[in-house]
Design a protein around this motif. Sequence first.
Motif, PDB file in Angstrom:
ATOM      1  N   VAL A   1       0.837  -1.205   0.000  1.00 53.77           N
ATOM      2  CA  VAL A   1       0.000   0.000   0.000  1.00 53.77           C
ATOM      3  C   VAL A   1       0.870   1.252   0.000  1.00 53.77           C
ATOM      4  CG1 VAL A   1      -1.622   1.363   1.389  1.00 53.77           C
ATOM      5  CG2 VAL A   1      -2.012  -1.089   1.074  1.00 53.77           C
ATOM      6  N   ALA A   2       1.910   1.256   0.847  1.00 57.86           N
ATOM      7  CA  ALA A   2       2.789   2.429   0.939  1.00 57.86           C
ATOM      8  C   ALA A   2       3.540   2.656  -0.369  1.00 57.86           C
ATOM      9  CB  ALA A   2       3.779   2.248   2.095  1.00 57.86           C
ATOM     10  N   LEU A   3       4.049   1.575  -0.979  1.00 56.35           N
ATOM     11  CA  LEU A   3       4.761   1.727  -2.247  1.00 56.35           C
ATOM     12  C   LEU A   3       3.822   2.200  -3.349  1.00 56.35           C
ATOM     13  CD1 LEU A   3       7.310  -1.221  -2.637  1.00 56.35           C
ATOM     14  CD2 LEU A   3       7.760   1.229  -2.827  1.00 56.35           C
ATOM     15  N   GLY A   4       2.619   1.642  -3.375  1.00 60.43           N
ATOM     16  CA  GLY A   4       1.640   2.085  -4.370  1.00 60.43           C
ATOM     17  C   GLY A   4       1.309   3.548  -4.216  1.00 60.43           C
ATOM     18  N   ALA A   5       1.182   4.014  -2.957  1.00 60.85           N
ATOM     19  CA  ALA A   5       0.845   5.414  -2.703  1.00 60.85           C
ATOM     20  C   ALA A   5       1.939   6.352  -3.222  1.00 60.85           C
ATOM     21  CB  ALA A   5       0.620   5.636  -1.216  1.00 60.85           C
ATOM     22  N   LEU A   6       3.185   5.901  -3.198  1.00 57.05           N
ATOM     23  CA  LEU A   6       4.271   6.731  -3.715  1.00 57.05           C
ATOM     24  C   LEU A   6       4.090   7.050  -5.192  1.00 57.05           C
ATOM     25  CD1 LEU A   6       7.540   5.284  -2.111  1.00 57.05           C
ATOM     26  CD2 LEU A   6       6.575   7.555  -1.761  1.00 57.05           C
ATOM     27  N   PHE A   7       3.436   6.151  -5.918  1.00 51.77           N
ATOM     28  CA  PHE A   7       3.303   6.334  -7.367  1.00 51.77           C
ATOM     29  C   PHE A   7       1.891   6.746  -7.789  1.00 51.77           C
ATOM     30  CE2 PHE A   7       6.969   3.599  -6.837  1.00 51.77           C
ATOM     31  CZ  PHE A   7       7.888   4.185  -7.685  1.00 51.77           C
ATOM     32  N   GLN A   8       0.990   6.913  -6.835  1.00 50.55           N
ATOM     33  CA  GLN A   8      -0.353   7.399  -7.171  1.00 50.55           C
ATOM     34  C   GLN A   8      -0.318   8.920  -7.248  1.00 50.55           C
ATOM     35  OE1 GLN A   8      -2.895   5.710  -4.189  1.00 50.55           O
ATOM     36  NE2 GLN A   8      -2.938   3.698  -5.130  1.00 50.55           N
ATOM     37  N   GLN A   9       0.587   9.420  -8.050  1.00 54.59           N
ATOM     38  CA  GLN A   9       0.839  10.852  -8.101  1.00 54.59           C
ATOM     39  C   GLN A   9       0.300  11.460  -9.390  1.00 54.59           C
ATOM     40  OE1 GLN A   9       2.283  12.699  -5.519  1.00 54.59           O
ATOM     41  NE2 GLN A   9       1.742  10.742  -4.619  1.00 54.59           N
ATOM     42  N   ASP A  10      -0.392  12.577  -9.255  1.00 54.60           N
ATOM     43  CA  ASP A  10      -0.861  13.272 -10.453  1.00 54.60           C
ATOM     44  C   ASP A  10       0.033  14.448 -10.814  1.00 54.60           C
ATOM     45  OD1 ASP A  10      -1.430  15.167  -8.553  1.00 54.60           O
ATOM     46  OD2 ASP A  10      -3.600  15.088  -8.802  1.00 54.60           O
ATOM     47  N   LEU A  11       1.174  14.549 -10.116  1.00 54.10           N
ATOM     48  CA  LEU A  11       2.157  15.607 -10.383  1.00 54.10           C
ATOM     49  C   LEU A  11       1.537  17.003 -10.283  1.00 54.10           C
ATOM     50  CD1 LEU A  11       4.097  14.002 -13.381  1.00 54.10           C
ATOM     51  CD2 LEU A  11       4.384  13.640 -10.927  1.00 54.10           C
ATOM     52  N   GLY A  12       0.507  17.124  -9.458  1.00 56.65           N
ATOM     53  CA  GLY A  12      -0.133  18.419  -9.242  1.00 56.65           C
ATOM     54  C   GLY A  12      -1.194  18.775 -10.253  1.00 56.65           C
TER      55      GLY A  12
ATOM     56  N   LEU B   1       3.185   5.493 -14.563  1.00 57.07           N
ATOM     57  CA  LEU B   1       3.366   5.303 -13.123  1.00 57.07           C
ATOM     58  C   LEU B   1       3.015   3.890 -12.684  1.00 57.07           C
ATOM     59  CD1 LEU B   1       2.119   8.767 -11.838  1.00 57.07           C
ATOM     60  CD2 LEU B   1       4.459   7.935 -12.046  1.00 57.07           C
ATOM     61  N   ALA B   2       2.076   3.243 -13.368  1.00 55.78           N
ATOM     62  CA  ALA B   2       1.808   1.830 -13.058  1.00 55.78           C
ATOM     63  C   ALA B   2       3.041   0.982 -13.382  1.00 55.78           C
ATOM     64  CB  ALA B   2       0.595   1.340 -13.832  1.00 55.78           C
ATOM     65  N   SER B   3       3.711   1.292 -14.493  1.00 51.15           N
ATOM     66  CA  SER B   3       4.946   0.574 -14.845  1.00 51.15           C
ATOM     67  C   SER B   3       6.047   0.836 -13.819  1.00 51.15           C
ATOM     68  CB  SER B   3       5.421   1.001 -16.240  1.00 51.15           C
ATOM     69  OG  SER B   3       4.433   0.738 -17.219  1.00 51.15           O
ATOM     70  N   ALA B   4       6.154   2.096 -13.366  1.00 52.33           N
ATOM     71  CA  ALA B   4       7.153   2.429 -12.344  1.00 52.33           C
ATOM     72  C   ALA B   4       6.858   1.707 -11.031  1.00 52.33           C
ATOM     73  CB  ALA B   4       7.178   3.943 -12.125  1.00 52.33           C
ATOM     74  N   THR B   5       5.581   1.553 -10.697  1.00 50.60           N
ATOM     75  CA  THR B   5       5.196   0.818  -9.494  1.00 50.60           C
ATOM     76  C   THR B   5       5.641  -0.629  -9.582  1.00 50.60           C
ATOM     77  OG1 THR B   5       3.236   2.237  -9.305  1.00 50.60           O
ATOM     78  CG2 THR B   5       3.269   0.246  -7.968  1.00 50.60           C
ATOM     79  N   ALA B   6       5.447  -1.240 -10.750  1.00 52.67           N
ATOM     80  CA  ALA B   6       5.860  -2.629 -10.941  1.00 52.67           C
ATOM     81  C   ALA B   6       7.373  -2.782 -10.746  1.00 52.67           C
ATOM     82  CB  ALA B   6       5.453  -3.097 -12.339  1.00 52.67           C
TER      83      ALA B   6
ATOM     84  N   LEU C   1      -0.010  -9.446  -4.074  1.00 53.41           N
ATOM     85  CA  LEU C   1      -0.296  -8.106  -3.564  1.00 53.41           C
ATOM     86  C   LEU C   1       0.348  -7.042  -4.454  1.00 53.41           C
ATOM     87  CD1 LEU C   1       0.176  -8.681   0.284  1.00 53.41           C
ATOM     88  CD2 LEU C   1      -1.976  -8.220  -0.901  1.00 53.41           C
ATOM     89  N   ALA C   2       1.539  -7.326  -4.966  1.00 56.50           N
ATOM     90  CA  ALA C   2       2.225  -6.370  -5.844  1.00 56.50           C
ATOM     91  C   ALA C   2       1.441  -6.150  -7.132  1.00 56.50           C
ATOM     92  CB  ALA C   2       3.627  -6.873  -6.154  1.00 56.50           C
TER      93      ALA C   2
ATOM     94  N   VAL D   1      12.033  -4.458  -7.100  1.00 60.12           N
ATOM     95  CA  VAL D   1      13.258  -4.153  -6.365  1.00 60.12           C
ATOM     96  C   VAL D   1      13.069  -4.352  -4.865  1.00 60.12           C
ATOM     97  CG1 VAL D   1      14.862  -2.305  -5.749  1.00 60.12           C
ATOM     98  CG2 VAL D   1      14.091  -2.554  -8.122  1.00 60.12           C
ATOM     99  N   THR D   2      11.908  -3.964  -4.331  1.00 65.34           N
ATOM    100  CA  THR D   2      11.694  -3.913  -2.887  1.00 65.34           C
ATOM    101  C   THR D   2      11.343  -5.265  -2.279  1.00 65.34           C
ATOM    102  OG1 THR D   2      10.910  -1.648  -3.115  1.00 65.34           O
ATOM    103  CG2 THR D   2      10.398  -2.786  -1.051  1.00 65.34           C
ATOM    104  N   ILE D   3      10.437  -5.992  -2.888  1.00 69.44           N
ATOM    105  CA  ILE D   3       9.936  -7.224  -2.277  1.00 69.44           C
ATOM    106  C   ILE D   3      11.042  -8.248  -2.009  1.00 69.44           C
ATOM    107  CG2 ILE D   3       8.512  -9.269  -2.746  1.00 69.44           C
ATOM    108  CD1 ILE D   3       6.344  -7.406  -3.753  1.00 69.44           C
TER     109      ILE D   3
END
Length: 523
Positions: A63-74, A113-118, A141-142, A123-125
């Motif tokens: 959830v935390a990693l996904g939130a990092l990339f749920q960005q609309d860049l303002g 951003l979905a690709s960046a999340t993947a 979950l990923a 890298v993290t898991i």
Amino acid sequence: MPTSTGTPPRQRRATAGAKGGITGAVITTYLARMSSMIAYVALLPLVLGAFGAESYGLYMLTVALGALFQQDLGIGDATTRFIGVAVPSDDVARMRRVASASNVFYFGAAFVLASATAIAFAVTIPNADFSESLQSTAWALAILGVGNVFLLLVFSANRQILAGIGRLRIVNYLLIALASFRVVFTVIVCVLDLGIVAVAVVDVLGILGFGIATYVLRRRCAPRITARVSDFRWDVFRELFRVSSQLMVLGIAGVVIMQVGGILTALLLPIAFTAMYAAGQRIYLLVKEVTGSLAVALLPTASMRHGGAEGAPIGHLYLRGTGLANMLMTLVLVPVVIFMPQIMQVWLGEAGPGAAIVAQILVLSMFANNNHLLAVPILTAQGSLRGFAVLHTIWAVTGTLLALALGNTLGLAGIALGLALPIVVLEPFYIAITLRRLDLSLRDFAIRCLVMPFATVAPLAALLYGASLLGPPLPLVAALIALWAVAALTVYYFFAFDKATRARVRAALPAPFRAGRTLEDSP
């Protein structure tokens, strides 16, 4: 021909969707965002108890990693801002071009951003500390986390358009429905023991339903704002992006500040500690929403005022809003901090003490942080957030470094402390920028936003703290919190509320309690 009020008929029609004023938007925003927070708070011990700390910690990491990339860049707030500014003049062509530029951006961002999340999950898991038996769960979950990012972004323009035309209440009703959906179906998942992956499936289905609903309602409520690709103009996109670039920095830095604690906990400590950090942060977010909800509701109103709609000066909105927000926050913050160990023990059981330390540190930082939150939507409406973007970047970088350093030595408390310390130092700079941009005096700010909300109830807070030292049983704790709320509200009413606020409070009372009284005029 202008009406007697000086407002052209077309302008009055254009702003009709926002009538009912900011009050309705504020109330429904509180209900929507608090329902989302309460859903998280209520579900946390249920999911934690059903599937264990390790599985829940892994879920929270995704959830935390996904939130990092749920960005609309303002782009989201910029969309609301530009459409809100265009509403008073009923400039449909302008709104269509803004909506089209926003839609094009979100579709592109969803894929990128979905690709960046993947990639981030890949890298993290492998570097997280969890049991071998949870490997397949982690990757499931990923995958769902990537889907969540994509769906949230691809539908986002509809939500921002609805907010920009003054239909924020509709969005809020959908958010309340989303929170209810999550609660009901997560409870079913836990009762049937379907596994932590099923909890993530509920999240994805909820976001999908919410996105489809915003699309349908945008077409019904704003049929003239078509958002077609044929309306796309590069000059409008560049204009949108110029404003959003400042919001982009602010948003990314804000997400880093909010999410890096959970990620560092997962990387520095066993995965089960991530659940404790998440629990402490939930309490912090619950307190923060007291002002955060008001900030969301304020952006469309501030944008319309900047575009020429009638109403109080924007600087007055900041002083009045921040003063009231500090009062409301103090009502919640004081008993939450004082009785945090008891609250966490009841809520989480054995995991309570570790989560309580995190929550106390983060919640106490709100005494500083709360004073600039309402400035963000107001300065967004003016199109000038560069100073805030710089300060947020400093906070994100220094907070991450401090959390990393202190987390290695102090554990959970060190991570929370590292993220909280920078705002104590930086908040005076946020306030100075706000006062200069809005042409406000430090004296007015100090009296209305600091002295009235905090100093007036400080003796009551000291008494409540003294009572807590006696080790009262849980029923007495509840009674003390209720007594605190009544006493603090009474003090605020007579010594801190201005005439307009007292008038609104009396107007909200049943008729027998206000008989024979007349409302005071707004200052």
